[in-house]
Scaffold this motif. Structure first.
Motif, PDB file in Angstrom:
ATOM      1  N   HIS A 130       0.924  -1.147  -0.014  1.00  0.00           N
ATOM      2  CA  HIS A 130      -0.150  -0.027  -0.037  1.00  0.00           C
ATOM      3  C   HIS A 130       0.821   1.219   0.083  1.00  0.00           C
ATOM      4  O   HIS A 130       0.649   2.224  -0.824  1.00  0.00           O
ATOM      5  N   ASP A 131       1.869   1.288   0.722  1.00  0.00           N
ATOM      6  CA  ASP A 131       2.623   2.557   0.882  1.00  0.00           C
ATOM      7  C   ASP A 131       3.550   2.801  -0.411  1.00  0.00           C
ATOM      8  O   ASP A 131       3.837   3.732  -0.717  1.00  0.00           O
ATOM      9  N   LYS A 132       3.976   1.639  -1.262  1.00  0.00           N
ATOM     10  CA  LYS A 132       4.369   1.918  -2.388  1.00  0.00           C
ATOM     11  C   LYS A 132       3.744   2.209  -3.403  1.00  0.00           C
ATOM     12  O   LYS A 132       3.820   3.138  -4.033  1.00  0.00           O
ATOM     13  N   ALA A 133       2.103   1.980  -3.327  1.00  0.00           N
ATOM     14  CA  ALA A 133       1.387   2.547  -4.275  1.00  0.00           C
ATOM     15  C   ALA A 133       1.099   4.131  -4.272  1.00  0.00           C
ATOM     16  O   ALA A 133       0.936   4.653  -5.194  1.00  0.00           O
ATOM     17  N   VAL A 134       0.818   4.361  -2.891  1.00  0.00           N
ATOM     18  CA  VAL A 134       0.711   5.593  -2.637  1.00  0.00           C
ATOM     19  C   VAL A 134       1.950   6.529  -2.748  1.00  0.00           C
ATOM     20  O   VAL A 134       1.910   7.696  -3.386  1.00  0.00           O
ATOM     21  N   ALA A 135       3.261   6.105  -2.626  1.00  0.00           N
ATOM     22  CA  ALA A 135       4.442   6.750  -3.156  1.00  0.00           C
ATOM     23  C   ALA A 135       4.223   7.032  -4.302  1.00  0.00           C
ATOM     24  O   ALA A 135       4.960   7.735  -4.828  1.00  0.00           O
ATOM     25  N   GLU A 136       3.894   5.778  -5.311  1.00  0.00           N
ATOM     26  CA  GLU A 136       3.824   5.839  -6.648  1.00  0.00           C
ATOM     27  C   GLU A 136       2.849   7.135  -7.447  1.00  0.00           C
ATOM     28  O   GLU A 136       3.231   8.015  -8.179  1.00  0.00           O
ATOM     29  N   ALA A 139       4.456  10.320  -6.185  1.00  0.00           N
ATOM     30  CA  ALA A 139       5.580  10.714  -7.374  1.00  0.00           C
ATOM     31  C   ALA A 139       5.053  11.219  -8.586  1.00  0.00           C
ATOM     32  O   ALA A 139       5.721  12.079  -9.412  1.00  0.00           O
ATOM     33  N   THR A 140       4.109  10.570  -9.071  1.00  0.00           N
ATOM     34  CA  THR A 140       3.437  11.147 -10.405  1.00  0.00           C
ATOM     35  C   THR A 140       2.951  12.552 -10.407  1.00  0.00           C
ATOM     36  O   THR A 140       3.289  13.378 -11.267  1.00  0.00           O
ATOM     37  N   LYS A 141       2.277  12.581  -8.953  1.00  0.00           N
ATOM     38  CA  LYS A 141       1.776  14.228  -8.921  1.00  0.00           C
ATOM     39  C   LYS A 141       3.157  15.233  -8.762  1.00  0.00           C
ATOM     40  O   LYS A 141       3.234  16.320  -9.579  1.00  0.00           O
ATOM     41  N   ALA A 146       6.670  19.499 -11.385  1.00  0.00           N
ATOM     42  CA  ALA A 146       8.114  19.601 -11.758  1.00  0.00           C
ATOM     43  C   ALA A 146       8.012  20.264 -13.134  1.00  0.00           C
ATOM     44  O   ALA A 146       8.775  21.078 -13.488  1.00  0.00           O
ATOM     45  N   ALA A 147       7.421  19.463 -14.024  1.00  0.00           N
ATOM     46  CA  ALA A 147       7.308  19.781 -15.385  1.00  0.00           C
ATOM     47  C   ALA A 147       6.613  21.225 -15.581  1.00  0.00           C
ATOM     48  O   ALA A 147       7.064  21.829 -16.383  1.00  0.00           O
ATOM     49  N   MET A 148       5.570  21.524 -14.816  1.00  0.00           N
ATOM     50  CA  MET A 148       4.947  22.905 -14.993  1.00  0.00           C
ATOM     51  C   MET A 148       5.844  23.978 -14.588  1.00  0.00           C
ATOM     52  O   MET A 148       5.993  24.948 -15.311  1.00  0.00           O
ATOM     53  N   ASP A 149       6.661  23.839 -13.455  1.00  0.00           N
ATOM     54  CA  ASP A 149       7.551  24.525 -12.929  1.00  0.00           C
ATOM     55  C   ASP A 149       8.710  24.812 -13.993  1.00  0.00           C
ATOM     56  O   ASP A 149       9.117  26.168 -14.541  1.00  0.00           O
ATOM     57  N   TYR A 193      -5.864  12.702  -7.805  1.00  0.00           N
ATOM     58  CA  TYR A 193      -4.927  12.098  -6.973  1.00  0.00           C
ATOM     59  C   TYR A 193      -5.366  11.350  -5.711  1.00  0.00           C
ATOM     60  O   TYR A 193      -4.887  10.471  -5.288  1.00  0.00           O
ATOM     61  N   ALA A 194      -6.026  12.489  -4.979  1.00  0.00           N
ATOM     62  CA  ALA A 194      -6.623  12.144  -3.665  1.00  0.00           C
ATOM     63  C   ALA A 194      -7.514  10.619  -3.938  1.00  0.00           C
ATOM     64  O   ALA A 194      -7.665   9.807  -3.058  1.00  0.00           O
ATOM     65  N   LYS A 195      -8.381  10.559  -4.999  1.00  0.00           N
ATOM     66  CA  LYS A 195      -9.057   9.400  -5.210  1.00  0.00           C
ATOM     67  C   LYS A 195      -8.358   8.102  -5.287  1.00  0.00           C
ATOM     68  O   LYS A 195      -8.528   7.156  -4.800  1.00  0.00           O
ATOM     69  N   GLN A 196      -7.272   8.375  -6.119  1.00  0.00           N
ATOM     70  CA  GLN A 196      -6.345   7.094  -6.223  1.00  0.00           C
ATOM     71  C   GLN A 196      -5.729   6.763  -4.929  1.00  0.00           C
ATOM     72  O   GLN A 196      -5.778   5.490  -4.583  1.00  0.00           O
TER      73      GLN A 196
END
Length: 819
Positions: A130-136, A139-141, A146-149, A193-196
Motif C-alpha cells: 500500500h505504501d508503495k502504491a501511495v508513493a507512486e 511521485a506522479t503528482k 516539476a514539469a510545470m515549473d 490524485y486524492a481518489k487514487q
C-alpha cells in the motif's frame, strides 16, 4: 587438550574413573560446547561467542534437571539395588521408558506445531504494497508539478525577467500577460490524485481484513491441533502409569494398518499420474474391500465357533483345508508341478476329516451341501468291517509299492531285457485287473499291450540304432579322411624332387625306428599312430635320402614307406566298407521294425472292425414306456421295430441319463473303442434295458425269473401270464417262453440268444467265425511280438558280428604289415 572428549575418556580409563550417566552426559555436552567456544574465539566472532555462552547456560540448566530427576527416583533405585535386583529393574525400565516416550511425544507436538504453523509476515507485505502504491501516486503528482515549473522558468528566462515568479507583479507583468501555465495543478487533478490514494487505502484495508480472517481460521486450526496433541500426550503418559491401556482387537489393528497404508498411498498414487479425486476414490474402494474381507473372516470365525459348540468343528477344518488347497494349487501352477498331487492330498485329507468326525447320513449330506467340491471325492464314514478291509488293502498296496521299488532298484530298464521285464510285469497287473472285472475288454487290452510292446522295443532299437549310426558315421568320416590323406601323400612322394641325402647316420636310424614302431601301431588300429603316420613317413624318407642319397638303400627305404602307406590305405578302405555294411544292417533293422509296427497297427484296425461287425448282432431297440402304460405296437424284435436305431437309442438314453452320461464320458461297456454311441446304447439296452409295459409273445429280454426256465400255466405264444414288478407295474408273458438267467446274458452271449429268438436258428457259423478271428488275432499278436524281439536280438547279434569282422580284418592287415 584436556577438553578433547577422546583425551578425557583416556584419562577416565587409566585412572579407572567410572562416570555415571549424568557425568557422562554432562562431560560430552561440555566438551562439545568447548569446541564451539574455541572455534568462535579463533574466528573472533562476537555473535557466535555470545550464542555459545547462552548454550553453556542451558547445558548447566539441563544438568540441574538431570540431577533433580535422579534425586527424585534415587530411593526406589537404591532399594532395588540393596534387594539384589540390580539396576535393570522394572522401576528403572518404566522410568526410562516414560522419559523416552515423553521425549517422542514432545517431538510429536513439535511436528504438529510445524505442520499447522502459519505465516504472519504477509500482513507487513500488504502494508508495504500500500505504501508503495501511495508513493507512486505522489511521485506522479510531483513529476507533473516539476514539469510545470520548468516550463514557467523557461518563459520567464525568455522575457529577461527574474526567474522568481513572485517578482512579476512588481514590474507590472502578470503570468496571464505572459501566457504562463498555472503554478499549481487544478482542483480536478488534485481530486483525482486524492481518489487514487483513497482507493489504494481501501484495497489495503480489504486485503488486510481478508488475510486477518484467513489467519484467524488457520490459527484456530493450529490452536486446536496443538491442544489436541498436548492432551493426547498427557492422557497417554498417564495411562502408562495407571495401566488403563486397552489393547486393540485384531480388526482394529487391521483397519488401522489399512488407514495407515492409505495415508502413505495418496501421494504415491498422485506421483503415478492419478488426480487427487481419482486417488481418493481408489483408496476408499481399497479400504472398503479390506473391510469386506475382515467382515467375512469375522463372520466365518463366529460361524466356526458356533459350529464347534454344536459339535461341528469339522466345518472349520474343511474350510481351512479348502483355503490351503487353493494356495497349493496356485503354487503348483507357478512351479509347473503336477496339480493332481494337490488334488490327491485334498481328497485324502478331506476323507480323514470325515472319518475323524464319523459323519454319516444327514450330517454327511449337509457337509456335501455346504462343500459341493467334495462331491464324488469323499464318502460317509465306513463301519469297522470296511475300515478293516481298507487297512488290508492299504497293507497290500504298501507291499506292492515295496516290491515295485525293489524291482526298479534292481532292473536296468534301459536294456532290452530290463524293459521287457518291466513291460511283462505291468502286463500281468493289467490282465489280472481286467480278468477281475469279467474280461469283457480282454481282447482290446491284448491288442493295446501288443502295440505298446512294439513301441517299446522299437524305441529301444531306434535309440541303439541312432547311437551306433553316429559312431559308424564318425568312423567312416575319420577313415575316409585318413585314406585320402595317405593316398595323397603316397602319390606326392612319387613326384617329389626336393628330398636331399644330407643327414647323419644316427638320425636316419632313429627316424627308421620311429617309422617302423608307428607303422606297426597304425596297422594294429591305433588311431593316434594312424594320424601321425604321414608325418613320420616324410621325416623317415628325408633322413634316408640325407644318409643314402640316391643309392639303392634309399630306394629300399622309399619302397618300404610306399608299402606301409599302401597297406594302411587298404586297411582304411576295408574298415570303411565294414562300417558301411554295419550302417546298412542298422537301416534294414529299422525298416523291419517300422514294418512290424505298421502290421500291429493294421491288426488293431482289423480288431476294431471285427468288433464293430460283431456289434451288428445287437438288435435295434427303443425306450421302454413307463410301468403300467399300454405297450407300443410292435412289428417283431424289440418295440417299435420300424424306428431307426438312432431314434430308439435316443429314447432309451433319455430314459436312462446315467447310461447317457457314462457313454459321453467314454464308457463302451465292453465294446471296442470307437464304437458308435447308438450301438453301445443298443447293446446296453439288450442286457440291462427297461421292459415295463410291453408284450413278450415275440421274445426278448425280461427282468425276473432269476434262475431262468420256461413260462408255464399259460396259453402258448399268447400273453396270458401276468407278472408283477417288485417296484410296481405288471408285464404279460406268453406260455412256452424261455427266460435266461441274468448272469448268462453277457455282451458275448446276447447276440447268439437274440439271433435264436429272431430266426429260430443257432448262429453257429457267425460264432465260429468270431472265435476264429479272436484266436487268430491273439496268435498273430503273440507271433508278431515275439518276432520283433527276435528282430532286436538278431540286430544285436549282427552288430557284434560286424564288429568281429572288422576286428579280424584289422588283425589280418596288422599281421601282413608285420610280415
Amino acid at each position: 587438550m584436556a577438553n578433547l572428549p577422546q583425551f578425557a575418556d583416556l584419562i577416565d580409563t587409566v585412572t579407572r574413573n567410572q562416570r555415571g550417566s549424568i557425568g557422562s552426559t554432562m562431560k560430552d555436552l561440555n566438551a562439545s560446547i568447548d569446541q564451539f567456544a574455541q572455534l568462535a574465539a579463533e574466528t573472533k566472532n562476537a555473535t557466535a561467542m555470545s550464542q555459545v555462552e547462552g548454550v553453556r547456560k542451558q547445558i548447566a540448566d539441563y544438568g540441574e534437571l538431570l540431577k533433580s530427576l535422579f534425586r527424585d527416583t534415587m530411593d526406589p533405585v537404591l532399594a532395588d539395588v540393596a534387594a539384589g535386583y540390580g539396576l535393570d529393574t522394572a522401576f528403572t525400565k518404566a522410568r526410562d521408558g516414560v522419559i523416552k516416550t515423553a521425549d517422542s511425544y514432545r517431538g510429536l507436538i513439535a511436528d504438529v506445531r510445524e505442520a499447522f504453523s502459519y505465516d504472519t509476515t504477509k500482513l507487513d507485505t500488504l502494508k508495504a504494497d500500500h505504501d508503495k502504491a501511495v508513493a507512486e501516486i505522489e511521485a506522479t503528482k510531483n513529476s507533473q508539478l516539476a514539469a510545470m515549473d520548468a516550463a514557467n522558468r523557461a518563459k520567464i528566462s525568455n522575457t529577461g525577467l527574474n526567474k522568481a515568479g513572485d517578482r512579476l507583479p512588481i514590474i507590472g507583468i502578470t503570468r496571464e500577460m505572459m501566457d504562463l501555465p498555472p503554478a499549481r495543478i487544478s482542483e480536478d487533478q488534485e481530486a483525482e490524485y486524492a481518489k487514487q490514494i483513497a482507493e489504494a487505502g481501501t484495497k489495503r484495508d480489504e486485503a488486510v481484513a481478508a488475510y486477518e480472517a484467513q489467519i484467524a481460521e488457520v490459527k484456530g486450526k493450529y490452536d486446536l491441533a496443538v491442544h489436541t496433541a498436548i492432551m493426547a500426550a498427557r492422557e497417554g503418559l498417564l495411562r502408562l502409569v495407571s495401566g488403563d491401556v486397552r489393547e486393540q482387537s485384531a480388526v482394529e489393528q487391521a483397519l488401522a494398518e489399512a488407514r495407515g497404508a492409505a495415508a502413505g498411498l495418496d501421494l504415491a498414487l498422485k506421483d503415478l499420474g492419478m488426480s487427487a479425486e481419482e486417488a481418493s476414490a481408489a483408496i476408499e474402494t481399497a479400504i472398503g474391500k479390506r473391510r469386506d474381507l475382515l467382515a467375512r473372516d469375522f463372520t466365518e470365525g463366529l460361524q466356526d465357533s458356533i459350529a464347534d459348540l454344536d459339535g461341528k468343528g469339522y466345518l472349520a477344518d474343511l474350510r481351512e483345508l479348502t483355503k490351503s488347497i487353493e494356495t497349493m494349487m496356485a503354487d503348483a501352477n507357478l512351479l509347473n508341478v503336477d496339480t493332481s498331487l494337490v488334488d490327491t492330498f485334498f481328497t485324502k485329507q478331506a476323507q480323514a476329516i470325515v472319518d475323524g468326525s464319523e459323519l454319516t447320513g444327514e450330517a454327511f449330506d449337509e457337509l456335501i451341501r455346504l462343500f459341493p467340491n467334495l462331491t464324488g471325492k469323499v464318502h460317509a464314514f465306513a463301519d469297522a468291517v470296511e475300515e478293516a478291509g481298507r487297512s488290508a488293502a492299504e497293507v497290500a498296496a504298501r507291499m506292492q509299492s515295496a516290491n515295485d521299488r525293489y524291482f526298479t532298484a534292481t532292473t536296468d530298464t534301459s536294456t532290452l531285457s530290463g524293459a521287457m521285464s518291466a513291460f511283462n510285469r505291468r502286463r500281468m497287473v493289467e490282465v489280472q485287473a481286467e480278468s477281475a472285472l469279467g474280461g469283457g475288454a480282454m481282447l482290446q487290452l491284448e491288442a493295446a499291450l501288443a502295440a505298446e510292446k512294439v513301441n517299446l522295443i522299437q524305441g529301444l532299437l531306434r535309440s541303439a540304432y541312432e547311437t551306433e549310426r553316429q559312431e559308424i558315421e564318425e568312423t567312416i568320416s575319420r577313415l575316409q579322411s585318413l585314406s585320402d590323406e595317405w593316398g595323397d601323400l603316397r602319390k606326392s612322394l612319387l613326384l617329389d624332387d626336393n628330398l636331399s641325402p644330407l643327414s647323419q647316420k644316427d638320425q636316419f636310424l632313429e627316424a627308421q625306428k620311429q617309422f617302423r614302431e608307428l607303422s606297426a601301431k597304425a596297422a594294429a588300429g591305433d588311431e593316434d599312430a594312424q594320424a601321425k603316420l604321414a608325418g613320420i613317413s616324410s621325416s623317415y624318407l628325408e633322413e634316408a635320402k640325407a644318409y643314402y642319397a640316391s643309392s639303392e638303400d634309399y630306394y629300399a627305404a622309399f619302397n618300404e614307406v610306399q608299402g606301409v602307406l599302401a597297406n594302411s590305405e587298404s586297411l582304411a578302405q576295408q574298415q570303411l566298407n565294414a562300417a558301411k555294411s554295419q550302417l546298412d544292417i542298422a537301416k534294414a533293422q529299422l525298416d523291419a521294425m517300422t514294418g512290424v509296427k505298421e502290421s500291429i497297427a493294421s491288426l488293431q484296425a482289423a480288431l476294431v472292425e471285427a468288433m464293430a461287425a460283431a456289434a451288428k448282432f445287437v438288435p435295434a431297440m427303443g425306450g421302454a414306456p413307463a410301468a403300467g402304460t399300454a405297450p407300443p405296437a410292435t412289428t417283431g424284435g424289440l418295440p417299435g421295430g420300424s424306428y431307426s436305431v438312432s431314434t430308439q437309442s435316443s429314447a432309451y438314453l433319455a430314459n436312462n441319463p446315467d447310461v447317457a452320461a457314462a457313454i459321453a464320458a467314454g464308457e463302451t461297456f465292453g465294446l471296442p473303442a470307437g464304437t458308435s454311441a447308438n450301438v453301445i446304447a443298443a447293446a446296453h439296452y439288450g442286457i440291462h434295458g427297461q421292459t415295463e409295459g410291453r408284450g413278450w409273445q415275440r421274445g426278448g429280454l425280461i427282468p425276473g425269473f432269476a434262475k431262468g426256465g420256461m413260462i408255464g400255466n399259460g396259453q402258448w405264444n399268447r400273453d396270458s401270464v401276468v407278472a408283477r414288478y417288485a417296484g410296481g407295474g405288471e408285464i404279460a408273458l406268453a406260455g412256452g417262453e424261455m427266460v435266461v438267467s441274468a448272469p448268462r446274458v453277457t455282451p458275448q452271449t446276447y447276440p447268439v440268444l437274440d439271433h435264436i429268438n429272431r430266426t429260430g436258428r443257432v448262429p453257429a457259423n457267425e460264432g465260429m467265425r468270431l472265435d476264429r478271428v479272436e484266436q487268430l488275432l491273439r496268435t498273430l499278436i503273440a507271433t508278431t511280438g515275439g518276432g520283433l524281439e527276435r528282430v532286436a536280438a538278431t540286430g544285436e547279434q549282427g552288430n557284434r558280428s560286424a564288429e568281429q569282422m572288422a576286428l579280424a580284418s584289422r588283425r589280418a592287415s596288422s599281421n601282413k604289415q608285420a610280415a
